[in-house]
Design a protein around this motif. Structure first.
Motif, PDB file in Angstrom:
ATOM      1  N   UNK A  11     -15.493  16.062 -10.668  1.00  0.00           N
ATOM      2  CA  UNK A  11     -15.445  17.523 -10.609  1.00  0.00           C
ATOM      3  C   UNK A  11     -14.339  18.042  -9.691  1.00  0.00           C
ATOM      4  N   UNK A  12     -13.764  17.171  -8.866  1.00  0.00           N
ATOM      5  CA  UNK A  12     -12.850  17.618  -7.820  1.00  0.00           C
ATOM      6  C   UNK A  12     -11.393  17.313  -8.135  1.00  0.00           C
ATOM      7  N   UNK A  13     -10.535  18.137  -7.541  1.00  0.00           N
ATOM      8  CA  UNK A  13      -9.092  17.885  -7.521  1.00  0.00           C
ATOM      9  C   UNK A  13      -8.768  17.216  -6.190  1.00  0.00           C
ATOM     10  N   UNK A  14      -7.910  16.171  -6.207  1.00  0.00           N
ATOM     11  CA  UNK A  14      -7.656  15.390  -5.007  1.00  0.00           C
ATOM     12  C   UNK A  14      -6.188  15.438  -4.591  1.00  0.00           C
ATOM     13  N   UNK A  15      -5.983  15.323  -3.272  1.00  0.00           N
ATOM     14  CA  UNK A  15      -4.677  14.974  -2.728  1.00  0.00           C
ATOM     15  C   UNK A  15      -4.893  13.926  -1.650  1.00  0.00           C
ATOM     16  N   UNK A  16      -3.826  13.254  -1.219  1.00  0.00           N
ATOM     17  CA  UNK A  16      -3.913  12.215  -0.195  1.00  0.00           C
ATOM     18  C   UNK A  16      -3.324  12.719   1.118  1.00  0.00           C
ATOM     19  N   UNK A  17      -4.046  12.490   2.214  1.00  0.00           N
ATOM     20  CA  UNK A  17      -3.463  12.636   3.543  1.00  0.00           C
ATOM     21  C   UNK A  17      -3.151  11.239   4.054  1.00  0.00           C
ATOM     22  N   UNK A  43     -10.567  18.164  -2.800  1.00  0.00           N
ATOM     23  CA  UNK A  43     -10.947  17.164  -1.800  1.00  0.00           C
ATOM     24  C   UNK A  43      -9.732  16.343  -1.401  1.00  0.00           C
ATOM     25  N   UNK A  44      -9.851  15.703  -0.254  1.00  0.00           N
ATOM     26  CA  UNK A  44      -8.759  14.885   0.269  1.00  0.00           C
ATOM     27  C   UNK A  44      -9.239  13.456   0.491  1.00  0.00           C
ATOM     28  N   UNK A  45      -8.437  12.497   0.056  1.00  0.00           N
ATOM     29  CA  UNK A  45      -8.611  11.106   0.446  1.00  0.00           C
ATOM     30  C   UNK A  45      -7.667  10.860   1.613  1.00  0.00           C
ATOM     31  N   UNK A  46      -8.220  10.609   2.798  1.00  0.00           N
ATOM     32  CA  UNK A  46      -7.413  10.406   4.001  1.00  0.00           C
ATOM     33  C   UNK A  46      -7.258   8.919   4.281  1.00  0.00           C
ATOM     34  N   UNK A  47      -6.018   8.487   4.416  1.00  0.00           N
ATOM     35  CA  UNK A  47      -5.709   7.087   4.718  1.00  0.00           C
ATOM     36  C   UNK A  47      -5.105   7.057   6.116  1.00  0.00           C
ATOM     37  N   UNK A  48      -5.801   6.388   7.037  1.00  0.00           N
ATOM     38  CA  UNK A  48      -5.428   6.446   8.451  1.00  0.00           C
ATOM     39  C   UNK A  48      -5.275   5.036   9.011  1.00  0.00           C
ATOM     40  N   UNK A  49      -4.453   4.878  10.064  1.00  0.00           N
ATOM     41  CA  UNK A  49      -4.280   3.556  10.681  1.00  0.00           C
ATOM     42  C   UNK A  49      -5.187   3.331  11.885  1.00  0.00           C
ATOM     43  N   UNK A  50      -5.990   4.307  12.248  1.00  0.00           N
ATOM     44  CA  UNK A  50      -6.784   4.240  13.469  1.00  0.00           C
ATOM     45  C   UNK A  50      -7.958   3.276  13.299  1.00  0.00           C
ATOM     46  N   UNK A  51      -8.080   2.338  14.226  1.00  0.00           N
ATOM     47  CA  UNK A  51      -9.153   1.342  14.178  1.00  0.00           C
ATOM     48  C   UNK A  51     -10.226   1.767  15.177  1.00  0.00           C
ATOM     49  N   UNK A  52     -11.278   2.392  14.674  1.00  0.00           N
ATOM     50  CA  UNK A  52     -12.329   2.981  15.501  1.00  0.00           C
ATOM     51  C   UNK A  52     -13.668   2.297  15.249  1.00  0.00           C
ATOM     52  N   UNK A  55     -16.472   6.315  11.892  1.00  0.00           N
ATOM     53  CA  UNK A  55     -15.686   7.377  11.257  1.00  0.00           C
ATOM     54  C   UNK A  55     -16.650   8.412  10.692  1.00  0.00           C
ATOM     55  N   UNK A  56     -16.682   9.600  11.307  1.00  0.00           N
ATOM     56  CA  UNK A  56     -17.639  10.622  10.885  1.00  0.00           C
ATOM     57  C   UNK A  56     -16.990  11.649   9.964  1.00  0.00           C
ATOM     58  N   UNK A  57     -16.220  11.156   9.020  1.00  0.00           N
ATOM     59  CA  UNK A  57     -15.580  12.022   8.034  1.00  0.00           C
ATOM     60  C   UNK A  57     -15.823  11.450   6.645  1.00  0.00           C
ATOM     61  N   UNK A  58     -15.746  12.314   5.655  1.00  0.00           N
ATOM     62  CA  UNK A  58     -15.866  11.856   4.268  1.00  0.00           C
ATOM     63  C   UNK A  58     -14.510  11.397   3.748  1.00  0.00           C
ATOM     64  N   UNK A  59     -14.557  10.478   2.795  1.00  0.00           N
ATOM     65  CA  UNK A  59     -13.363  10.031   2.065  1.00  0.00           C
ATOM     66  C   UNK A  59     -12.249   9.554   2.996  1.00  0.00           C
ATOM     67  N   UNK A  60     -12.599   8.611   3.874  1.00  0.00           N
ATOM     68  CA  UNK A  60     -11.655   8.008   4.808  1.00  0.00           C
ATOM     69  C   UNK A  60     -11.439   6.543   4.423  1.00  0.00           C
ATOM     70  N   UNK A  61     -10.189   6.116   4.435  1.00  0.00           N
ATOM     71  CA  UNK A  61      -9.849   4.704   4.342  1.00  0.00           C
ATOM     72  C   UNK A  61      -9.006   4.371   5.569  1.00  0.00           C
ATOM     73  N   UNK A  62      -9.464   3.422   6.374  1.00  0.00           N
ATOM     74  CA  UNK A  62      -8.723   2.998   7.561  1.00  0.00           C
ATOM     75  C   UNK A  62      -8.163   1.608   7.310  1.00  0.00           C
ATOM     76  N   UNK A  63      -6.853   1.488   7.459  1.00  0.00           N
ATOM     77  CA  UNK A  63      -6.229   0.185   7.224  1.00  0.00           C
ATOM     78  C   UNK A  63      -5.041  -0.022   8.148  1.00  0.00           C
ATOM     79  N   UNK A  64      -4.758  -1.273   8.417  1.00  0.00           N
ATOM     80  CA  UNK A  64      -3.586  -1.638   9.200  1.00  0.00           C
ATOM     81  C   UNK A  64      -3.109  -3.023   8.778  1.00  0.00           C
ATOM     82  N   UNK A  65      -1.814  -3.205   8.577  1.00  0.00           N
ATOM     83  CA  UNK A  65      -1.304  -4.537   8.247  1.00  0.00           C
ATOM     84  C   UNK A  65      -1.398  -5.505   9.421  1.00  0.00           C
ATOM     85  N   UNK A  66      -1.705  -4.995  10.637  1.00  0.00           N
ATOM     86  CA  UNK A  66      -1.824  -5.843  11.820  1.00  0.00           C
ATOM     87  C   UNK A  66      -3.261  -6.241  12.113  1.00  0.00           C
TER      88      UNK A  66
END
Length: 458
Positions: A11-17, A43-52, A55-66
Motif C-alpha cells: 500500500x505504501x510508496x517507498x524511498x531509501x535513506x 514510507x522510508x527504508x533507512x540503511x544505516x552504518x551505526x552498530x547499536x 533500534x527503536x525505529x521501523x524499517x531500519x537495516x544496519x550494516x557495515x563491511x567492517x
C-alpha cells in the motif's frame, strides 16, 4: 547486516535513506513532502552504518563491511564508526539491499535515494528507475576538497590567509617560513577532513610530524586566527540565483578543531549575522553555477577585529540539519516547505516552491536548542544503556508553545556491555528550552549521564 526489521507494504510508496542514524529523522520531513505527489502513504527504508544495541525505529537495516572483522578481533558486542565511503560501497553491492530495491520497484515506477552525503562510492543510482535526490555525487566530492574550496572562493568572500601544498615535503618547506609570518600558528589539514579528524593547529614543524607522520598527501595551510565565535550556516541552493539560508548556529569546538555540537539561535549581533547570510549566499551562487543542487553548510570564524572569515564548505547535510528542521517547523508559517522538501525541489525542478519562507538573520523565536555529540577518543566499555528516546520533535513543539522551560533527549546510545572503539559516537543529546543558559546547563548534565555509562580500558 547486524539488524533488519524492514517489512514491505504493497500500500505504501517507498524511498531509501542512506546515512548515519543521527539524521534518520529527516526522512519524516521528506515523506510528508512526497505524500501529496504519490496519493498514498509514504514510507522510508533507512540503511544505516551505526552498530547499536537496539533500534527503536521501523524499517531500519544496519550494516557495515567492517562488522565481521571487528567482531572477530574484539568480540560480538562491538560498536564502531564505519567510514562513509566504505559503507556506501557496501550498501551498493549488498544482495539484500538489491533484492529490496527490486521488490520496491515491482510496485512503483521509481525509487529516490535520500542521502546524508552524496558519495561516488554509492552506485545504486545506476540501476534503472533509481535516482539520487541530492547533490551530484562527483561534484559534492570535489567541493568537499578543502584546498579546492579556498581556491574557488578566494576572490568572492572574505577568508583567512591560506596556502596549498602538493606534498608533505612542500608542506614542511612552506610552513617553516610561514611560522615567522603567522605567529599564532598554522592550521594544517588534509583536503578531506571532518570534525578535526585529519587536521591540527600547529606552531612548529614538530607538531606537523606528530600529527601527520610520514604519510604523503596534499595539504591546506590556513593562518590560525584567535577568535571567540565559530558560526555555521545551513543553506540550500536551487540554482545560481536561488539560495535559501536556514539560519546560523554557534559551533562548540574542543581542542581548537574538534566539533562536538551547536547552539541556536546564534548569539552574534545582527551585523555579523547579515554578513554570514551574505557570504553563504555568495557561496551558494558559486557552487550553484557549478551545478550543485541541495543542502550545504558553511563554517566561519569571527576574528578579534569583528571580521567574518570563511573556513570551509560542507557539501552535504550538516549534523544539526534535523534540529534546524524541527525549529523552522515552529517559527515559519504553516505550509512552508521543510529543508528536505526544498532539496527535493532544487534537485527535481531547479527552483524553490512559491510557499518558501526564509527566516530572518536575527530570528529570536523565544526558544533555543543545543546539541552535544559524545565521541570516544579511546577504547571504552559501556556499563549500561541509556533509553533510546524518540521524542525530540515534541520538545521543540513544547518549547515553542511555552509548556516547558527546558528538557533534553538522549539519543542513539550504543548499548550496554559493549566494546566501543575510538572515534565512535557513544551517544548524542539535544536540549531545548526557553533560555540559552538553561539549555547549556542541561547539556552539561546530559553529557555527564552519557559519560557515566562507560569505563575507559587500560
Amino acid at each position: 547486516i547486524c539488524f533488519s526489521n524492514f517489512s514491505l507494504s504493497s500500500d505504501n510508496y517507498y524511498f531509501l535513506y542512506i546515512g548515519e542514524i543521527k539524521a534518520h529523522g529527516l526522512a519524516d520531513y521528506l515523506a510528508k513532502a512526497l505524500a501529496p505527489r504519490c496519493n498514498r502513504p509514504v514510507s522510508c527504508l533507512s540503511i544505516v552504518p551505526d552498530i547499536l544495541g537496539e533500534y527503536n525505529y521501523e524499517n531500519i537495516v544496519a550494516l557495515s563491511p567492517l562488522l565481521a572483522r571487528n567482531r572477530k578481533q574484539h568480540g560480538r558486542r562491538i560498536s564502531f564508526r564505519t567510514p562513509m565511503q566504505d559503507f556506501a560501497g557496501a550498501v551498493s553491492h549488498h544482495p539484500a539491499i538489491l533484492e529490496s530495491i527490486e521488490q520496491i520497484l515491482a510496485q512503483q515506477a521509481e525509487l529516490f535515494l535520500f542521502m546524508f552525503e552524496s558519495l561516488p562510492e554509492m552506485t545504486l543510482d545506476r540501476l534503472a528507475n533509481v535516482s539520487l535526490l541530492g547533490p551530484d555525487k562527483t561534484l559534492a566530492r570535489k567541493l568537499n576538497n578543502k584546498a579546492f574550496q579556498f581556491e574557488l572562493l578566494q576572490d568572492r568572500i572574505p577568508m583567512v590567509d591560506f596556502r596549498v601544498c602538493a606534498s608533505l615535503a612542500e608542506l614542511m618547506d612552506v610552513s617553516a617560513d610561514l611560522y615567522q609570518k603567522w605567529p599564532d600558528g598554522i592550521f594544517v589539514s588534509r583536503p578531506y577532513s571532518a570534525a578535526g579528524a585529519a587536521s591540527a593547529i600547529t606552531r612548529c614543524p614538530q607538531d606537523i610530524k606528530e600529527k601527520f607522520g610520514e604519510l604523503d598527501s596534499a595539504f591546506l595551510l590556513t593562518r590560525y586566527v584567535p577568535h571567540e565565535y565559530d558560526p555555521t550556516v545551513l543553506a540550500v541552493v536551487a540554482n545560481p540565483d536561488d539560495v535559501y539560508i536556514a539560519g546560523v548556529a554557534d559551533q562548540c569546538i574542543e581542542g581548537g578543531n574538534r566539533f562536538v555540537g551547536s547552539t541556536w539561535p546564534s548569539r552574534l549581533p545582527r551585523k555579523n549575522l547579515e554578513e554570514l547570510y551574505q557570504s553563504t549566499r555568495e557561496v551558494g551562487r558559486v557552487i550553484g553555477g557549478l551545478g550543485y543542487r541541495g543542502i550545504f553548510g558553511c563554517d566561519y570564524i569571527i576574528d578579534r577585529d569583528d571580521q567574518v572569515k570563511f573556513i570551509e564548505i560542507n557539501g552535504r547535510k550538516q549534523g544539526t540539519t534535523l534540529e534546524f528542521c524541527h525549529a523552522l517547523a515552529q517559527i515559519l508559517p504553516a505550509g512552508s516547505p521543510s529543508l528536505p522538501e526544498l532539496e527535493y525541489w532544487a534537485v527535481t525542478e531547479n527552483r524553490f516552491p512559491d510557499t518558501t519562507v526564509e527566516p530572518a538573520p536575527d530570528c529570536r523565536p523565544g526558544f533555543c536548542w543545543g546539541t552535544y555529540n559524545y565521541k570516544t577518543t579511546s577504547r571504552v566499555q559501556t556499563r549500561h544503556q541509556l533509553p533510546q528516546d524518540r521524542h525530540e520533535r515534541e520538545l521543540f513543539f513544547q518549547a515553542a508553545a511555552g509548556t516547558i522551560d527546558q528538557d533534553c533527549v538522549l539519543l542513539e546510545h550504543v548499548g550496554k556491555k559493549r566494546t566501543v572503539l575510538p572515534g565512535t559516537f557513544l551517544a548524542r543529546t539535544v536540549a531545548v528550552g526557553r533560555d540559552p543558559q538553561a539549555v547549556s546547563t542541561t547539556l552539561v548534565r546530559a553529557k555527564e549521564q552519557i559519560r557515566a555509562t562507560i569505563r575507559v580500558e587500560e
